[in-house]
Scaffold this active site. Sequence first.
Site, PDB file in Angstrom:
ATOM      1  N   GLU A  47     -28.428  20.973  30.095  1.00 45.98           N
ATOM      2  CA  GLU A  47     -29.082  21.223  28.753  1.00 45.98           C
ATOM      3  C   GLU A  47     -28.192  22.643  28.381  1.00 45.98           C
ATOM      4  O   GLU A  47     -27.921  22.736  26.990  1.00 45.98           O
ATOM      5  CB  GLU A  47     -30.576  21.695  28.991  1.00 45.98           C
ATOM      6  CG  GLU A  47     -31.428  22.021  27.475  1.00 45.98           C
ATOM      7  CD  GLU A  47     -32.747  22.060  27.776  1.00 45.98           C
ATOM      8  OE1 GLU A  47     -33.577  21.075  27.200  1.00 45.98           O
ATOM      9  OE2 GLU A  47     -33.110  22.836  28.429  1.00 45.98           O
ATOM     10  N   HIS A  70     -34.784  24.389  17.760  1.00 43.54           N
ATOM     11  CA  HIS A  70     -33.467  25.002  18.492  1.00 43.54           C
ATOM     12  C   HIS A  70     -32.784  23.850  18.630  1.00 43.54           C
ATOM     13  O   HIS A  70     -33.199  22.675  18.464  1.00 43.54           O
ATOM     14  CB  HIS A  70     -33.848  26.242  19.145  1.00 43.54           C
ATOM     15  CG  HIS A  70     -34.251  25.810  20.534  1.00 43.54           C
ATOM     16  ND1 HIS A  70     -35.570  25.207  20.854  1.00 43.54           N
ATOM     17  CD2 HIS A  70     -33.665  25.491  21.857  1.00 43.54           C
ATOM     18  CE1 HIS A  70     -35.665  24.944  22.033  1.00 43.54           C
ATOM     19  NE2 HIS A  70     -34.402  24.987  22.706  1.00 43.54           N
ATOM     20  N   ASP A  79     -27.617  11.591  19.061  1.00 34.42           N
ATOM     21  CA  ASP A  79     -26.498  12.681  18.685  1.00 34.42           C
ATOM     22  C   ASP A  79     -26.893  12.835  17.088  1.00 34.42           C
ATOM     23  O   ASP A  79     -27.022  12.176  16.394  1.00 34.42           O
ATOM     24  CB  ASP A  79     -25.201  11.839  18.815  1.00 34.42           C
ATOM     25  CG  ASP A  79     -24.142  13.137  18.501  1.00 34.42           C
ATOM     26  OD1 ASP A  79     -24.140  14.116  18.937  1.00 34.42           O
ATOM     27  OD2 ASP A  79     -23.172  12.613  18.213  1.00 34.42           O
ATOM     28  N   HIS A  80     -26.589  14.404  16.852  1.00 33.77           N
ATOM     29  CA  HIS A  80     -26.979  15.007  15.595  1.00 33.77           C
ATOM     30  C   HIS A  80     -28.488  14.389  15.108  1.00 33.77           C
ATOM     31  O   HIS A  80     -28.543  14.377  13.955  1.00 33.77           O
ATOM     32  CB  HIS A  80     -25.897  14.162  14.666  1.00 33.77           C
ATOM     33  CG  HIS A  80     -24.619  15.177  15.006  1.00 33.77           C
ATOM     34  ND1 HIS A  80     -23.691  14.932  15.966  1.00 33.77           N
ATOM     35  CD2 HIS A  80     -23.950  16.238  14.105  1.00 33.77           C
ATOM     36  CE1 HIS A  80     -22.718  15.827  15.831  1.00 33.77           C
ATOM     37  NE2 HIS A  80     -22.906  16.697  14.844  1.00 33.77           N
ATOM     38  N   HIS A 133     -29.301  22.080  21.158  1.00 36.11           N
ATOM     39  CA  HIS A 133     -28.194  22.131  22.416  1.00 36.11           C
ATOM     40  C   HIS A 133     -27.216  21.088  22.342  1.00 36.11           C
ATOM     41  O   HIS A 133     -27.465  20.156  21.411  1.00 36.11           O
ATOM     42  CB  HIS A 133     -29.030  21.906  23.902  1.00 36.11           C
ATOM     43  CG  HIS A 133     -30.178  22.667  24.117  1.00 36.11           C
ATOM     44  ND1 HIS A 133     -29.988  23.849  24.502  1.00 36.11           N
ATOM     45  CD2 HIS A 133     -31.616  22.495  24.131  1.00 36.11           C
ATOM     46  CE1 HIS A 133     -31.052  24.519  24.872  1.00 36.11           C
ATOM     47  NE2 HIS A 133     -32.245  23.767  24.633  1.00 36.11           N
ATOM     48  N   CYS A 145     -38.732  28.341  23.346  1.00 35.47           N
ATOM     49  CA  CYS A 145     -38.343  26.922  23.225  1.00 35.47           C
ATOM     50  C   CYS A 145     -39.232  26.112  22.631  1.00 35.47           C
ATOM     51  O   CYS A 145     -39.222  24.842  22.414  1.00 35.47           O
ATOM     52  CB  CYS A 145     -38.407  26.449  24.600  1.00 35.47           C
ATOM     53  SG  CYS A 145     -37.067  26.927  25.800  1.00 35.47           S
ATOM     54  N   HIS A 154     -34.412  19.954  19.167  1.00 28.78           N
ATOM     55  CA  HIS A 154     -35.659  19.783  19.932  1.00 28.78           C
ATOM     56  C   HIS A 154     -36.512  20.960  19.790  1.00 28.78           C
ATOM     57  O   HIS A 154     -36.164  22.132  19.613  1.00 28.78           O
ATOM     58  CB  HIS A 154     -35.473  19.161  21.417  1.00 28.78           C
ATOM     59  CG  HIS A 154     -35.253  20.239  22.268  1.00 28.78           C
ATOM     60  ND1 HIS A 154     -35.811  20.014  23.572  1.00 28.78           N
ATOM     61  CD2 HIS A 154     -34.814  21.412  22.286  1.00 28.78           C
ATOM     62  CE1 HIS A 154     -35.462  20.851  24.492  1.00 28.78           C
ATOM     63  NE2 HIS A 154     -34.959  22.106  23.765  1.00 28.78           N
TER      64      HIS A 154
END
Lengths: 136, 136, 136, 136, 136, 136
Positions: free
Chosen positions: F125, F40, F80-81, F42, F34, F15
């Site tokens: 996070e 980047h 996810d992914h 998480h 950020c 994100h």
Amino acid sequence: MKASVIRIANFNAAHRLFRSDWSDEKNRDVFGLCSNPNFHGHNYKLEVNVTGDIDPETGFVLDLKLLKEMIDDEVMEPFDHRNLNRDTEEFQRLNPTAENIAAVIWQKLRQRLDARYGLKIRLHETERNVVEFDGR
Amino acid sequence: MKASVIRIANFNAAHRLFRSDWSDEKNRDVFGLCSNPNFHGHNYKLEVNVTGDIDPETGFVLDLKLLKEMIDDEVMEPFDHRNLNRDTEEFQRLNPTAENIAAVIWQKLRQRLDARYGLKIRLHETERNVVEFDGR
Amino acid sequence: MKASVIRIANFNAAHRLFRSDWSDEKNRDVFGLCSNPNFHGHNYKLEVNVTGDIDPETGFVLDLKLLKEMIDDEVMEPFDHRNLNRDTEEFQRLNPTAENIAAVIWQKLRQRLDARYGLKIRLHETERNVVEFDGR
Amino acid sequence: MKASVIRIANFNAAHRLFRSDWSDEKNRDVFGLCSNPNFHGHNYKLEVNVTGDIDPETGFVLDLKLLKEMIDDEVMEPFDHRNLNRDTEEFQRLNPTAENIAAVIWQKLRQRLDARYGLKIRLHETERNVVEFDGR
Amino acid sequence: MKASVIRIANFNAAHRLFRSDWSDEKNRDVFGLCSNPNFHGHNYKLEVNVTGDIDPETGFVLDLKLLKEMIDDEVMEPFDHRNLNRDTEEFQRLNPTAENIAAVIWQKLRQRLDARYGLKIRLHETERNVVEFDGR
Amino acid sequence: MKASVIRIANFNAAHRLFRSDWSDEKNRDVFGLCSNPNFHGHNYKLEVNVTGDIDPETGFVLDLKLLKEMIDDEVMEPFDHRNLNRDTEEFQRLNPTAENIAAVIWQKLRQRLDARYGLKIRLHETERNVVEFDGR
């Protein structure tokens, strides 16, 4: 008298498993969801293990302040809050698998660390996937 | 260039420390509460560590999907939500101590894994009791 | 001035999700693998949360030695290294789901704890399944 | 057939990094905040790793009850809820760095443990600083 | 739309449970090992929970950089690597139980935090002992 | 008799904190690292807390298989992914802060969950940054 000291650091990065000399289809076949063209990401947890003699004067193998500085310079500054494929030189052509990330970190720290120390890397990509690299 | 990849899995099982050729009293003397005839149980946390060359094509030591499948077949399917003493062949006569469970898992995975890979097992029985087995 | 103190304990038990007034088939349909007739087991992690005034003399809401004793008497002694279905009175007819185990523990501790204290229970059955019970 | 068993224990202690033959200024220069004259403290997490043959009779490398007793005698009783610099003999003149604490614990346990066993120590001083000592 | 943000920080401190108006014997009777005159210590893990409206412009309840700065000023700087009884003003006469430490941290942060936010503190003294304080 | 059940899931996503109606400079000023344009990522850890009556027939508040299916459909499959900014509809214009991600997940699950249940979300996070959302 030899001991190992382990310093732990965390960095948050995006990546994509990808070979530019393969088609998108082949990347998808081999790397599955991990090859999503828009990237995904991880909280990487890094353990840097340095082995050496305990200095009888200080009781330290290595001052952890120094080790933390090396990790900050070589790992945190270039990798934290970055896209490994796009924002780093190392992974322009090298696939950023956990194995390769660990090997790259090992090589970068190996150059900074005095030759009398042993060096091992442990990198957690998720809670369930971990790799180790020690330069063999 | 060699690295190790570690895949982590969890299974929940009942067991009892017990030798059928000993009296209940002797089992109790040696194994204490762990020999409760009605069984007790654990959330076992398993770490499977596979060492090998990093494939220059994929950047993988081993595709973790394949390792996960082996663990699913050899450990999760037969051991998860089972009674190790009653529901498995391996522990009909072998006492299911953490050491023996780790050794059995190592042997099962060793047969599935190509001989060029090294294999180590780490098994957490509780937060405070852990065992390691590497086939030596 | 009110605060809460939380004491954490771990117990290892076997159980089976099961209603004796249902057929084995129906138990299997509803509870799946958790209804394995030979039981499975867990490392239960218990958090006991007691709310009350901070005693200005000691700075304690409650002496944690006393809370630990209550937990030892009411939970550890009867449940640790036991089969919840077979070795306890409470779960002879009550299905030992995490919800019911938390409710039973709450009731047992509620009777021991002075009425001026609030009481909440958090019970981790696995790393991914947790329940909370506060007597509402 | 060899395996390793690991027993984990926790102790809470105060300490100060300090050499009595150095001035306060030099202690401060070298050890920073860790040399605070009024001490600071840690929840130390200790992992004791014992390697040996799996006893075919019991399935144990070592009865963990015995290992726990050794740890209680040699580590918990003298170090838990103590000031390492002031309340222990070992650190009257030896600087209580994590490396030295691990080495002292190794030596104390080595004397208690039968010579046929291998012994390694892992000591977590914080979530990010860990040391290992195995008598090399 | 309200949410809570939780920022986690760690500090390492020495302390002693102690009332100066009681004899050493009485302190020992009430507080046990925790009253060791030479102090012991902990890795305190602090969770600061701030509740407020999600700012539609930023998507933040509160910029965590600001919250981190408050925690650094009010908690890390005065308490980390300190002796709570000796090196702080707050615990000169107040017994540094986990309950009181949590209440003091709450009061210090409450003064810094805009009144429109809710504030709760969770403080882990050890893996098994935790307290909560929310100003009631 | 009411209880809460908590199901935990993990997803790995890329994100970028970003408002398309702000300049890159302003995004950088407000969101710092950020806001890295290349993203980047998480390992998000999600806790879904559902409150309701314990069904006297099953001993369940809710069959966790059903809750897991809802989480798989509403969270794992779409997030996810993935790249939250690019691969999802929800965050095309909504800034994917942890607060907003938690609120979106709450809304998606709220629509799936019977109205008689209470619903709270906790989203980690990183190890140090966590948010909570309960629809208030």
